[in-house]
Design a protein around this motif. Structure first.
Motif, PDB file in Angstrom:
ATOM      1  N   GLY A 167       0.812  -1.207   0.000  1.00  0.00           N
ATOM      2  CA  GLY A 167       0.000   0.000   0.000  1.00  0.00           C
ATOM      3  C   GLY A 167       0.847   1.259   0.000  1.00  0.00           C
ATOM      4  O   GLY A 167       1.829   1.379  -0.739  1.00  0.00           O
ATOM      5  N   ALA A 168       0.478   2.203   0.875  1.00  0.00           N
ATOM      6  CA  ALA A 168       1.191   3.481   0.956  1.00  0.00           C
ATOM      7  C   ALA A 168       2.639   3.305   1.397  1.00  0.00           C
ATOM      8  O   ALA A 168       3.492   4.144   1.092  1.00  0.00           O
ATOM      9  CB  ALA A 168       0.463   4.424   1.909  1.00  0.00           C
ATOM     10  N   ASP A 169       2.945   2.222   2.103  1.00  0.00           N
ATOM     11  CA  ASP A 169       4.305   1.998   2.588  1.00  0.00           C
ATOM     12  C   ASP A 169       5.293   1.676   1.466  1.00  0.00           C
ATOM     13  O   ASP A 169       6.506   1.690   1.686  1.00  0.00           O
ATOM     14  CB  ASP A 169       4.333   0.862   3.618  1.00  0.00           C
ATOM     15  N   ALA A 170       4.789   1.400   0.275  1.00  0.00           N
ATOM     16  CA  ALA A 170       5.685   1.168  -0.854  1.00  0.00           C
ATOM     17  C   ALA A 170       6.434   2.452  -1.223  1.00  0.00           C
ATOM     18  O   ALA A 170       7.494   2.400  -1.839  1.00  0.00           O
ATOM     19  CB  ALA A 170       4.895   0.662  -2.058  1.00  0.00           C
ATOM     20  N   ALA A 171       5.874   3.601  -0.814  1.00  0.00           N
ATOM     21  CA  ALA A 171       6.498   4.895  -1.092  1.00  0.00           C
ATOM     22  C   ALA A 171       7.026   5.514   0.196  1.00  0.00           C
ATOM     23  O   ALA A 171       6.970   6.725   0.381  1.00  0.00           O
ATOM     24  CB  ALA A 171       5.500   5.829  -1.762  1.00  0.00           C
ATOM     25  N   ALA A 172       7.536   4.652   1.090  1.00  0.00           N
ATOM     26  CA  ALA A 172       7.986   5.124   2.400  1.00  0.00           C
ATOM     27  C   ALA A 172       9.485   4.929   2.591  1.00  0.00           C
ATOM     28  O   ALA A 172      10.102   4.046   1.985  1.00  0.00           O
ATOM     29  CB  ALA A 172       7.220   4.407   3.507  1.00  0.00           C
ATOM     30  N   VAL A 173      10.054   5.756   3.478  1.00  0.00           N
ATOM     31  CA  VAL A 173      11.452   5.653   3.859  1.00  0.00           C
ATOM     32  C   VAL A 173      11.546   5.960   5.355  1.00  0.00           C
ATOM     33  O   VAL A 173      10.572   6.370   5.981  1.00  0.00           O
ATOM     34  CB  VAL A 173      12.345   6.651   3.084  1.00  0.00           C
ATOM     35  N   THR A 174      12.722   5.762   5.927  1.00  0.00           N
ATOM     36  CA  THR A 174      12.991   6.210   7.293  1.00  0.00           C
ATOM     37  C   THR A 174      14.310   6.967   7.293  1.00  0.00           C
ATOM     38  O   THR A 174      15.207   6.651   6.513  1.00  0.00           O
ATOM     39  CB  THR A 174      13.064   5.041   8.289  1.00  0.00           C
ATOM     40  N   THR A 175      14.414   7.971   8.147  1.00  0.00           N
ATOM     41  CA  THR A 175      15.675   8.707   8.250  1.00  0.00           C
ATOM     42  C   THR A 175      16.346   8.493   9.602  1.00  0.00           C
ATOM     43  O   THR A 175      17.391   9.080   9.871  1.00  0.00           O
ATOM     44  CB  THR A 175      15.462  10.222   8.028  1.00  0.00           C
ATOM     45  N   ASP A 176      15.742   7.655  10.467  1.00  0.00           N
ATOM     46  CA  ASP A 176      16.369   7.482  11.787  1.00  0.00           C
ATOM     47  C   ASP A 176      16.331   6.069  12.353  1.00  0.00           C
ATOM     48  O   ASP A 176      16.720   5.857  13.493  1.00  0.00           O
ATOM     49  CB  ASP A 176      15.743   8.446  12.806  1.00  0.00           C
ATOM     50  N   THR A 177      15.911   5.094  11.550  1.00  0.00           N
ATOM     51  CA  THR A 177      15.772   3.737  12.093  1.00  0.00           C
ATOM     52  C   THR A 177      16.634   2.748  11.319  1.00  0.00           C
ATOM     53  O   THR A 177      16.425   2.510  10.129  1.00  0.00           O
ATOM     54  CB  THR A 177      14.304   3.298  12.070  1.00  0.00           C
ATOM     55  N   ASN A 178      17.587   2.170  12.033  1.00  0.00           N
ATOM     56  CA  ASN A 178      18.521   1.235  11.415  1.00  0.00           C
ATOM     57  C   ASN A 178      17.998  -0.196  11.451  1.00  0.00           C
ATOM     58  O   ASN A 178      17.161  -0.549  12.285  1.00  0.00           O
ATOM     59  CB  ASN A 178      19.865   1.271  12.145  1.00  0.00           C
ATOM     60  N   LEU A 179      18.544  -0.995  10.571  1.00  0.00           N
ATOM     61  CA  LEU A 179      18.322  -2.437  10.617  1.00  0.00           C
ATOM     62  C   LEU A 179      19.287  -3.048  11.612  1.00  0.00           C
ATOM     63  O   LEU A 179      20.431  -2.600  11.736  1.00  0.00           O
ATOM     64  CB  LEU A 179      18.534  -3.043   9.237  1.00  0.00           C
ATOM     65  N   GLY A 180      18.848  -4.086  12.314  1.00  0.00           N
ATOM     66  CA  GLY A 180      19.703  -4.788  13.251  1.00  0.00           C
ATOM     67  C   GLY A 180      20.252  -6.058  12.647  1.00  0.00           C
ATOM     68  O   GLY A 180      19.901  -6.444  11.530  1.00  0.00           O
TER      69      GLY A 180
END
Length: 573
Positions: free
Chosen positions: A283-296
């Motif tokens: 849905g809308a999350d296909a056009a989403a990003v994050t600028t402060d959350t890393n992968l572990g």
């Protein structure tokens, strides 16, 4: 980068911060030439809505209160400044370039005076012209106590800045900021500052029209000079909605692409939720990003088995160093051989593993990050190999008068992070045990930990610390940590070693006179190497940032200035 409270904000981090948790180095599509997320295929086009999913709220959305080098990410969509960062991948992104100004500033002979000229045709969101009087007013209002939180440089650097109380108490303003006409502004400094063009990227240099200033309430609807304007700001930045500024002229702005029609920022989300939503990308999350959350580590292991997901992982590095700090006024750390022994005993492989593994941390033997812009000069004064040299450490302890070893205390944070938390502390403890050093761990909750490690003469003898730069150069990295004139004895002290070496202080001054940033970088690197001989700290690792983007996200750019995806370049169509 300093951290929250009196400390914060230099981490840039990571929120920029530091940088706060937002910072880091490198980038571009995942191929032999770059290190970032490839993103969706196809040429980027205008239109659509970009969604930003973050843990930390975009609070205090006022240019005076934000602590963001280069305007940060989201703030740079609304606030333009005299200069800005070059919006390109990798090392090219460490360069400072003009923004509102026609160039990066013109210094006088000794770099104590800087002159800027505004471009023609600049307008606010309401169509009124942007003038240098607005830039001057924007800086002066940032001195007001009720608008605290921003970068401290103008207070420290401008003539009269240390005594100025802000435009609300003193509307006459600072005599050291001169605006001879609507397009010219001159800054008069207390001492030479060759890196002033970098400071001019801070949001305090964003213009603010005096007639529209509502004091502490200005953050609710700040007047835009950038490609987007604020149409909604709920719960102090928890939900922020931006739409196009019709009076932004791309002809005056070579840096911001501004592809999306709308940007929606949703914050206060759990990190696991953010990464799950970006992984699913429905849905809308296909056009989403994050600028402060890393992968572990666990998430990276899962992604590693899915090539389609792996292509959507961006890699970045921010100018940051995690290290062991000594207070040489506390025994036995007053003995250089003890400090050297600890340097030899460190097992950087185990420390890197504690920090999440080689995908998330790179071993460090220099204080300056491994980036050309900082002046990085390779050295390893106490070569311990990948797993430490306990035999050499024991020999040095014997020379220091501790043939049977010694017992010391290591202070760390109880926060479950991979930088200053229990896992890293335990890795250090186990490594030093091999050299006959018994380490007692003193874990403190984050606020108490920060207060204690920056307490000046009251700081612990041995503790985990970290530092990030406000801009990619050696000055904001080495000067706060090693300039003896910046020592604060009763709190907010970043010179952990209490080093006050006249030769070091003089060299810092000499480098600050240089407006040739390449020449300055060479000397910062040489100074780092020279200071490193004293074993005043033990560099451990530089963090690496891994972040997902939605499957419709195009034009992923991650510079060595911020280490995170640049939202001014992203397209979702």
């Amino acid at each position: 980068m300093r951290q929250p409270s009196a400390i914060t904000r230099r981490l840039a981090a990571a929120a920029v911060t530091l940088a706060v948790a937002s910072g880091a180095v490198a980038c571009g599509p995942e191929d032999k030439d770059a290190k970032g997320a490839a993103g969706a295929e196809g040429a980027p086009r205008k239109g659509g809505t970009l969604r930003i999913l973050n843990s930390e709220p975009q609070s205090d959305f006022d240019p005076a209160r934000l602590y963001t080098s280069g305007g940060g990410n989201v703030p740079s969509l609304v606030f333009r400044t005299l200069t800005t960062r070059n919006r390109e991948d990798g090392a090219e992104g460490t360069k400072v370039v003009p923004d509102l100004a026609t160039d990066t500033g013109r210094p006088n002979k000794d770099a104590t005076e800087w002159t800027f000229t505004l471009k023609e045709g600049l307008k606010y969101e309401d169509g009124t012209p942007i003038t240098t009087a607005d830039v001057k007013y924007g800086i002066e209002r940032s001195f007001a106590a009720e608008l605290s939180g921003g970068a401290p440089y103008m207070r420290d650097w401008l003539v009269g800045g240390d005594a100025y109380q802000g435009s609300y108490k003193d509307p006459k303003g600072l005599a050291s900021i001169v605006t001879p006409d609507a397009r010219t502004i001159v800054f008069k400094l207390k001492k030479p500052e060759g890196e002033f063009p970098f400071v001019a990227t801070q949001t305090q240099f964003a213009p603010v029209p005096k007639a529209k200033d509502k004091g502490a309430k200005y953050e609710e609807h700040p007047v835009s000079s950038g490609p987007y304007k604020v149409v909604k700001n709920e719960n102090d930045g928890e939900h922020l909605v931006l739409e196009r500024n019709p009076n932004w002229d791309p002809k005056t702005d070579e840096e911001r692409k501004a592809y999306p029609d709308r940007v929606e920022v949703t914050s206060g989300l759990d990190a696991a939720v953010i990464n799950q939503r970006l992984t699913t990308s429905s849905g809308a999350d296909a056009a989403a990003v994050t600028t402060d959350t890393n992968l572990g580590p666990a998430e990276l292991a899962q992604i590693g088995s899915d090539k389609s997901l792996e292509k959507r992982v961006g890699t970045g590095h921010f100018g940051y160093t995690n290290y062991l700090a000594f207070n040489p006024t506390v025994k036995p750390f007053d003995n250089a051989k003890v400090r050297q022994a600890i340097s030899y005993a460190i097992n950087r492989t185990s420390v890197v593993n504690a920090a999440g593994g080689s995908a998330l941390a790179e071993p460090a033997t220099t204080f300056l990050p491994d980036q050309k812009a900082f002046g990085y000069t390779p050295y390893d004064h106490f070569p311990a190999g990948k797993s430490g040299d306990p035999a050499k450490a024991k020999a040095l302890l014997k020379e220091a008068g501790y043939p049977s070893g010694l017992s010391i205390t290591l202070t760390h944070s109880t926060a479950q992070n991979r930088e200053t938390g229990p896992d890293t502390a335990t890795a250090v403890q186990e490594a030093l045990k091999q050299a006959g050093i018994t380490v007692k761990l003193e874990g403190l909750e984050p606020n108490a930990y920060n207060e204690k490690r920056w307490a000046g003469k009251g700081s612990p003898g041995f503790f985990i610390s970290r530092w990030g730069a406000d801009w990619p150069a050696g000055g904001p990295f080495l000067a706060p940590i090693f300039d003896g004139r910046q020592i604060v004895t009763n709190g907010s002290n970043y010179n952990h070693a209490l080093l006050n070496d006249p030769a070091v202080n003089k060299e810092i001054d000499e480098i600050n006179k240089l407006t040739d940033l390449k020449a300055a970088a060479v000397r910062w690197g040489a100074l780092d190497k020279k200071i490193g001989e004293q074993a005043l700290d033990v560099p451990l690792f530089h963090p690496v940032y891994k972040r997902l983007v939605g499957k419709q996200v195009k034009n992923v750019v991650i510079s060595d200035w911020t280490g995170v995806l640049d939202v001014s370049q992203v397209a979702v169509k």
